[in-house]
Design a protein around this motif. Structure first.
Motif, PDB file in Angstrom:
ATOM      1  N   MET A 155       0.819  -1.215   0.000  1.00  0.00           N
ATOM      2  CA  MET A 155       0.000   0.000   0.000  1.00  0.00           C
ATOM      3  C   MET A 155       0.851   1.262   0.000  1.00  0.00           C
ATOM      4  O   MET A 155       0.617   2.168  -0.804  1.00  0.00           O
ATOM      5  N   SER A 156       1.821   1.333   0.898  1.00  0.00           N
ATOM      6  CA  SER A 156       2.624   2.553   1.035  1.00  0.00           C
ATOM      7  C   SER A 156       3.515   2.791  -0.177  1.00  0.00           C
ATOM      8  O   SER A 156       3.495   3.868  -0.778  1.00  0.00           O
ATOM      9  N   VAL A 157       4.289   1.790  -0.525  1.00  0.00           N
ATOM     10  CA  VAL A 157       5.214   1.939  -1.652  1.00  0.00           C
ATOM     11  C   VAL A 157       4.442   1.954  -2.973  1.00  0.00           C
ATOM     12  O   VAL A 157       4.799   2.700  -3.889  1.00  0.00           O
ATOM     13  N   GLY A 158       3.360   1.188  -3.043  1.00  0.00           N
ATOM     14  CA  GLY A 158       2.527   1.203  -4.245  1.00  0.00           C
ATOM     15  C   GLY A 158       1.947   2.580  -4.524  1.00  0.00           C
ATOM     16  O   GLY A 158       1.903   3.033  -5.669  1.00  0.00           O
ATOM     17  N   ALA A 159       1.498   3.256  -3.463  1.00  0.00           N
ATOM     18  CA  ALA A 159       0.966   4.618  -3.623  1.00  0.00           C
ATOM     19  C   ALA A 159       2.052   5.566  -4.123  1.00  0.00           C
ATOM     20  O   ALA A 159       1.787   6.437  -4.956  1.00  0.00           O
ATOM     21  N   LEU A 160       3.273   5.394  -3.620  1.00  0.00           N
ATOM     22  CA  LEU A 160       4.378   6.249  -4.080  1.00  0.00           C
ATOM     23  C   LEU A 160       4.711   5.991  -5.542  1.00  0.00           C
ATOM     24  O   LEU A 160       4.988   6.922  -6.304  1.00  0.00           O
ATOM     25  N   ILE A 161       4.676   4.745  -5.945  1.00  0.00           N
ATOM     26  CA  ILE A 161       4.945   4.410  -7.348  1.00  0.00           C
ATOM     27  C   ILE A 161       3.858   5.014  -8.232  1.00  0.00           C
ATOM     28  O   ILE A 161       4.158   5.628  -9.271  1.00  0.00           O
ATOM     29  N   LEU A 162       2.602   4.869  -7.822  1.00  0.00           N
ATOM     30  CA  LEU A 162       1.497   5.432  -8.595  1.00  0.00           C
ATOM     31  C   LEU A 162       1.614   6.958  -8.684  1.00  0.00           C
ATOM     32  O   LEU A 162       1.459   7.547  -9.760  1.00  0.00           O
ATOM     33  N   LEU A 163       1.911   7.595  -7.576  1.00  0.00           N
ATOM     34  CA  LEU A 163       2.073   9.048  -7.567  1.00  0.00           C
ATOM     35  C   LEU A 163       3.276   9.484  -8.405  1.00  0.00           C
ATOM     36  O   LEU A 163       3.227  10.521  -9.072  1.00  0.00           O
ATOM     37  N   SER A 164       4.333   8.694  -8.392  1.00  0.00           N
ATOM     38  CA  SER A 164       5.499   8.981  -9.238  1.00  0.00           C
ATOM     39  C   SER A 164       5.097   8.973 -10.711  1.00  0.00           C
ATOM     40  O   SER A 164       5.519   9.841 -11.493  1.00  0.00           O
ATOM     41  N   LEU A 165       4.265   8.006 -11.098  1.00  0.00           N
ATOM     42  CA  LEU A 165       3.795   7.938 -12.485  1.00  0.00           C
ATOM     43  C   LEU A 165       2.922   9.138 -12.826  1.00  0.00           C
ATOM     44  O   LEU A 165       3.026   9.701 -13.920  1.00  0.00           O
ATOM     45  N   VAL A 166       2.064   9.532 -11.893  1.00  0.00           N
ATOM     46  CA  VAL A 166       1.200  10.703 -12.124  1.00  0.00           C
ATOM     47  C   VAL A 166       2.064  11.946 -12.365  1.00  0.00           C
ATOM     48  O   VAL A 166       1.859  12.671 -13.338  1.00  0.00           O
ATOM     49  N   PHE A 167       3.042  12.172 -11.505  1.00  0.00           N
ATOM     50  CA  PHE A 167       3.924  13.341 -11.688  1.00  0.00           C
ATOM     51  C   PHE A 167       4.747  13.207 -12.970  1.00  0.00           C
ATOM     52  O   PHE A 167       5.014  14.202 -13.638  1.00  0.00           O
ATOM     53  N   TYR A 168       5.153  12.007 -13.311  1.00  0.00           N
ATOM     54  CA  TYR A 168       5.908  11.802 -14.540  1.00  0.00           C
ATOM     55  C   TYR A 168       5.111  12.296 -15.740  1.00  0.00           C
ATOM     56  O   TYR A 168       5.628  13.009 -16.602  1.00  0.00           O
ATOM     57  N   PHE A 169       3.818  11.923 -15.788  1.00  0.00           N
ATOM     58  CA  PHE A 169       2.992  12.320 -16.923  1.00  0.00           C
ATOM     59  C   PHE A 169       2.622  13.799 -16.871  1.00  0.00           C
ATOM     60  O   PHE A 169       2.418  14.428 -17.909  1.00  0.00           O
ATOM     61  N   ILE A 170       2.525  14.372 -15.677  1.00  0.00           N
ATOM     62  CA  ILE A 170       2.279  15.815 -15.572  1.00  0.00           C
ATOM     63  C   ILE A 170       3.480  16.602 -16.095  1.00  0.00           C
ATOM     64  O   ILE A 170       3.310  17.602 -16.793  1.00  0.00           O
ATOM     65  N   ILE A 171       4.669  16.129 -15.774  1.00  0.00           N
ATOM     66  CA  ILE A 171       5.900  16.835 -16.140  1.00  0.00           C
ATOM     67  C   ILE A 171       6.208  16.687 -17.622  1.00  0.00           C
ATOM     68  O   ILE A 171       6.717  17.613 -18.242  1.00  0.00           O
ATOM     69  N   LYS A 172       5.926  15.527 -18.190  1.00  0.00           N
ATOM     70  CA  LYS A 172       6.261  15.282 -19.607  1.00  0.00           C
ATOM     71  C   LYS A 172       5.422  16.073 -20.529  1.00  0.00           C
ATOM     72  O   LYS A 172       4.501  16.477 -20.726  1.00  0.00           O
TER      73      LYS A 172
END
Length: 172
Positions: A155-172
């Protein structure tokens, strides 16, 4: 710069209030802490954007704070207010280090007018904190047993991975 500072202070106060009002200290396992630390190092090594690196730094600070608080409890240190001052010390040390190294407040390194590392740091700290609380709530409803092995980590690390992907697509 003033707006950035105000936003960061407001978000840190929200996190601090959440930690301070938690009835019992949440145990965050060493595996979570190591996973978050490894994520920070890996993202910097791979040249990942500072917003995503900040996510993992914030989560690391929360994880290390709870780990330290639990260690202090186990050693029977009767230190008043440790639920507040331990995270404050971790956050301050990380902030000071980033500031002294020149990683913060670079005008070309902002997202939505906020320094990318600080934005990621506060967001990662809040998400990691909330996911840990959610895990405890879900576990409590299941007779204090996880639904599957390593559910807390997932749950904890999965949420961070998901949020990392969200920011990745926002930044790109």
């Amino acid at each position: 710069m003033k707006n950035t500072f105000r936003l960061v202070v407001a978000m840190l106060l929200a996190l601090g209030a959440g930690i301070a009002t938690t009835a019992k200290t949440m145990a965050i396992c060493p595996v979570c802490t190591v996973a978050v630390g490894a994520g920070v190092e890996l993202s910097r090594w791979l040249g990942v954007d500072d917003t995503i690196t900040g996510l993992w730094l914030g989560a690391f600070a929360v994880s290390a704070s709870w780990w330290t608080i639990n260690w202090l409890k186990k050693k029977k240190f009767k230190t008043p207010g440790k639920i507040v001052w331990v995270p404050v010390i971790y956050f301050a040390v990380i902030y000071y280090t980033l500031q002294k190294q020149g990683f913060l407040f670079i005008s070309s390194n902002a997202l939505w007018g906020v320094d990318k590392i600080l934005l990621g740091f506060v967001t990662g700290a809040l998400v990691f904190f909330w996911m840990s609380k959610l895990y405890l709530s879900i576990k409590k409803k299941n007779n204090n047993k996880p639904h599957f092995p390593y559910e807390k980590i997932a749950m904890s690390v999965g949420a961070l991975i998901l949020l990392s992907l969200v920011f990745y697509f926002i930044i790109k």
